[in-house]
Design an enzyme around this catalytic site. Structure first.
Site, PDB file in Angstrom:
ATOM      1  N   GLY A  71       0.837  -1.198   0.000  1.00 16.38           N
ATOM      2  CA  GLY A  71       0.000   0.000   0.000  1.00 16.38           C
ATOM      3  C   GLY A  71       0.862   1.234   0.000  1.00 16.38           C
ATOM      4  N   PRO A 125       2.450   4.889   1.057  1.00 17.14           N
ATOM      5  CG  PRO A 125       4.398   6.101   0.720  1.00 17.14           C
ATOM      6  CD  PRO A 125       3.255   5.496  -0.005  1.00 17.14           C
ATOM      7  CD  GLU A 153      -5.747  30.261  -8.346  1.00 16.13           C
ATOM      8  OE1 GLU A 153      -6.525  29.287  -8.480  1.00 16.13           O
ATOM      9  OE2 GLU A 153      -4.521  30.179  -8.560  1.00 16.13           O
TER      10      GLU A 153
HETATM   11  P1  ADP Z   1       2.491   3.014   6.616  1.00 13.12           P
HETATM   12  O1  ADP Z   1       3.221   2.047   7.475  1.00 13.12           O
HETATM   13  O2  ADP Z   1       1.558   2.363   5.639  1.00 13.12           O
HETATM   14  O3  ADP Z   1       3.333   4.049   5.959  1.00 13.12           O
HETATM   15  P2  ADP Z   1       1.413   3.825   9.121  1.00 13.12           P
HETATM   16  O4  ADP Z   1       0.841   2.543   9.577  1.00 13.12           O
HETATM   17  O5  ADP Z   1       2.721   4.218   9.679  1.00 13.12           O
HETATM   18  O6  ADP Z   1       1.499   3.848   7.545  1.00 13.12           O
HETATM   19  O7  ADP Z   1       0.349   4.974   9.343  1.00 13.12           O
HETATM   20  C1  ADP Z   1       0.687   6.178   9.921  1.00 13.12           C
HETATM   21  C2  ADP Z   1      -0.425   6.680  10.788  1.00 13.12           C
HETATM   22  O8  ADP Z   1      -1.584   6.992  10.024  1.00 13.12           O
HETATM   23  C3  ADP Z   1      -0.902   5.683  11.809  1.00 13.12           C
HETATM   24  O9  ADP Z   1      -0.134   5.729  12.955  1.00 13.12           O
HETATM   25  C4  ADP Z   1      -2.332   6.119  12.061  1.00 13.12           C
HETATM   26  O10 ADP Z   1      -2.361   7.164  13.014  1.00 13.12           O
HETATM   27  C5  ADP Z   1      -2.756   6.686  10.733  1.00 13.12           C
HETATM   28  N1  ADP Z   1      -3.535   5.700   9.955  1.00 13.12           N
HETATM   29  C6  ADP Z   1      -3.178   5.199   8.754  1.00 13.12           C
HETATM   30  N2  ADP Z   1      -4.122   4.350   8.296  1.00 13.12           N
HETATM   31  C7  ADP Z   1      -5.075   4.279   9.232  1.00 13.12           C
HETATM   32  C8  ADP Z   1      -6.300   3.550   9.354  1.00 13.12           C
HETATM   33  N3  ADP Z   1      -6.723   2.730   8.396  1.00 13.12           N
HETATM   34  N4  ADP Z   1      -7.031   3.742  10.473  1.00 13.12           N
HETATM   35  C9  ADP Z   1      -6.618   4.575  11.432  1.00 13.12           C
HETATM   36  N5  ADP Z   1      -5.472   5.270  11.385  1.00 13.12           N
HETATM   37  C10 ADP Z   1      -4.702   5.154  10.304  1.00 13.12           C
HETATM   38 ZN    ZN Z   2      -3.476  27.978 -12.140  1.00 15.34          ZN
END
Ligand code: ADP
Ligand code: ZN
Length: 612
Positions: free
Chosen positions: A205, A207, A428
């Site tokens: 997925g 980031p 704009e």
């Molecule tokens: P990745 O590892 O995919 O880059 P993370 O798991 O580190 O993303 O997500 C970063 C933060 O975003 C999490 O700590 C959370 O706070 C928030 N977040 C991301 N996806 C969700 C989700 N599906 N539900 C709730 N919080 C989420």
């Molecule tokens: Zn423009």
């Protein structure tokens, strides 16, 4: 750390002073006997003043009859009697003196002999020891090279544990992972039926979609330890360090089994091997090999499950994806409207909102944002409210935060002169007007001429629903809207500014895709042009290989230019026709700097969409 070092040096210095003080006290308490030469001693014996002579090594202690003590030194090889004989002391007078020879030993002697040398030496050693400790504290990573610094979540406070309820959306992913949880909780059930245990699961997925969060939630639900490690941490400066870290990590994990090992950014080490050009990728390859070796080495009943995260499954080494390794894949989509609302709900807990807050509206305004973005939108909203010393957070705080997260912070300090401001306002207004008129364009939610991040001003359009498919008309209208800004400038000022916008670039990209990738051009027909190939060693770079003739290349160029020209012309038509409204929007912008959706629609209520 600087403070600590200073404190230690200070303590050290005080100890030093105290020790020196004690020493000098000790030394002063023994009244130093007067020192005289051998001939002086002889003289005293001649005068019959001497009672006794004590000999310790080369030192003579002369005790006089009146109780006084004197000191003298002799050469090491002479005895006192031969020495006195050499000086022609009378035998009778010599006999009157008791000569006592003492053993050259005792703590006092040794302490006296060695301490003066040892003490400064000890001081230096102690000083270095202190310094080393400081350096180590600051730099302990350097001292623990081969050790993995994987962290075990169990050791954290229990309230930090994450469960499925904390992860919003991603329903399919959760379903697939519940099998893993079941297995971790109850391995016997699977093993008794001869089922092999999954060893590796790849979470795919973009980031911020919650891959780390989900992996933690799996550990939380199964209540097993969670080891977290990032692929980029493995890649160190020295070859072999990564591999030894992997070994260490898996050793820890096997000890803690059943458990979850989470490897974030596995693409940092797991890229296709052997594609390195210029410079060696030994380190990465060794690290990757070690991971594979460890995973292959699991016994059938080793209860360690490796979850790995990536946003680039396409560049992973095929060896990683073979059966028995990361053979399961779980996809985490970017959140859709409902998911976004659910994520917002999860993150709005513990935040005091007033009743203006409507999370559904926030979700509607945030297409394309990931879970991490949404979490930071709500956080920014809370910060904004706190800055104004409010007790609760309102919708307006959150809406302002969306733009901050999407486009960067407002740059109110940037001073624009009147002409610049007018140019941006018309630019704009041009985008907004065209967007309003065209049937396939997304509705305008907000227009602003406050500069933000890179943009001088911006027009925020938001689709009313999530769209997965786009039609040719969508693309053509989008291009026309992008042209709207420049066209408006041309109409009003008969001049086009550079403006910090990349409208033209975006429009050109869309036109190219329409022609070469989507097969939407009648002239070039339904086929793709150009083979897109990723150069693995450059990571993100995209390299396009031509699979068409020079003649076709010309045709493509012509077609792209034609589409862009058409877009420009239709934007011009719309703006010419509705010039009155363009002025209305621009004037309002100059007056208020931002226009919200409702106000914008009231402003244009006589102008029916698609009236162009
Ligand atoms: P990745 O590892 O995919 O880059 P993370 O798991 O580190 O993303 O997500 C970063 C933060 O975003 C999490 O700590 C959370 O706070 C928030 N977040 C991301 N996806 C969700 C989700 N599906 N539900 C709730 N919080 C989420
Ligand atoms: Zn423009």
């Amino acid at each position: 750390m600087g403070k600590n070092l200073f404190k230690n040096i200070l303590v050290f210095f005080i100890v030093f002073l105290v020790v020196m003080g004690v020493f000098s006290l000790f030394n002063n308490s023994i009244a130093e006997p007067e020192e005289i030469s051998i001939s002086g001693v002889v003289d005293k014996i001649q005068k019959e003043e001497v009672e006794k002579i004590e000999v310790i090594g080369t030192q003579l202690t002369v005790i006089l009859k009146n109780g006084e003590e004197l000191k003298s030194l002799k050469e090491p090889n002479d005895t006192v009697s031969s020495l006195l004989a050499d000086y022609d002391v009378d035998q009778s007078k010599m006999a009157a003196v008791t000569i006592e020879v003492k053993e050259n030993s005792g703590f006092g002697f040794w302490a006296g002999a060695i301490l003066p040398f040892l003490f400064p030496f000890l001081l230096i050693v102690a000083f270095f020891w202190f310094m080393m400790r400081q350096v180590q504290g600051a730099n302990s990573r350097a001292m623990s090279f081969g050790k993995s610094n994987a962290t075990d979540q169990k050791k954290d406070a229990p309230k930090k544990k994450v469960f499925f309820k904390d992860v919003a959306g991603v329903i399919e992913a959760k379903e697939e992972l519940s099998e893993i949880i079941d297995f971790l909780k109850n391995p016997a059930k699977f093993l008794s039926l001869g089922a092999t245990i999954p060893k590796g699961v790849l979470l795919i997925g973009s980031p911020g979609t919650g891959k780390t969060l989900l992996a933690k939630a799996v550990a939380g639900e199964a209540s097993v330890p969670f080891f977290h490690m990032s692929g980029s941490e493995f890649v160190e400066m020295f070859v072999g360090v990564g591999a030894s870290r992997v070994r260490d990590l898996f050793k820890k994990a096997k000890k803690a089994a059943p458990c979850i090992v989470f490897v974030d950014e596995i693409d940092a080490v797991g890229r296709q091997r052997g594609s390195g050009i210029g410079g060696s990728h030994d380190e990465r390859e060794q690290t990757l090999n070690q991971i594979l070796v460890e995973m292959d080495g699991f016994d059938t009943d080793t209860n360690v499950i490796v979850l790995a995260a990536t946003n680039r499954p396409d560049i992973l080494d095929p060896a990683l994806l073979r059966p028995g390794r990361f053979d399961r894949r779980v996809l985490l989509d970017d959140p859709d409207l409902n998911d976004r609302e659910a994520i917002l709900k999860v993150h709005s807990k513990k935040k005091p909102y007033d009743d203006t807050v409507n999370l559904r509206e926030v979700a509607e305004r945030t297409p394309g944002l990931t879970g991490a973005d949404l979490a930071s939108v709500l956080n920014e909203g809370a910060i904004l409210a706190a800055k104004q010393n409010k007790k609760t957070i309102s919708q307006s705080d959150i809406l302002l935060s969306i733009e901050k997260v999407m486009l960067g912070p407002e740059r109110k300090s940037r001073v624009m002169n009147a002409t610049e401001k007018k140019t941006i306002a018309y630019h704009e207004a041009g985008h907004a007007l065209v967007a309003h008129v065209l049937p396939n364009s997304d509705p305008v939610h907000k227009i602003s001429i406050i500069s933000r991040g890179q943009a001088g001003g911006y027009t925020l359009k938001v689709p009313s629903e999530d769209k997965y498919l786009h039609t040719k008309s969508d693309f053509l209208d989008e291009m026309t809207v992008l042209m709207g800004g420049k066209v408006a400038e041309q109409e009003i000022f008969n001049e086009i500014s550079t403006g910090p916008s990349n409208d033209l670039k975006q429009a050109t990209q869309i036109a190219k895709k329409v022609v070469t990738q989507y097969g939407m051009s009648e002239k070039l027909g339904p086929r793709t042009y150009g083979e897109r190939e990723e150069l693995i060693f450059l990571g993100k770079e995209i390299h396009e290989r031509r699979d068409y003739s020079e003649k076709t290349a010309q045709l493509i160029d012509q077609e792209v230019s034609r589409l862009l020209g058409n877009a420009y012309d239709s934007a011009k038509k719309i703006i010419k026709k509705s010039r009155r409204y363009l002025d209305k929007i621009a004037l309002r912008l100059l007056d208020k700097e931002t226009i919200e959706r409702q106000e914008f629609e009231t402003l244009l209520k006589d102008l029916k969409p698609s009236a162009a």
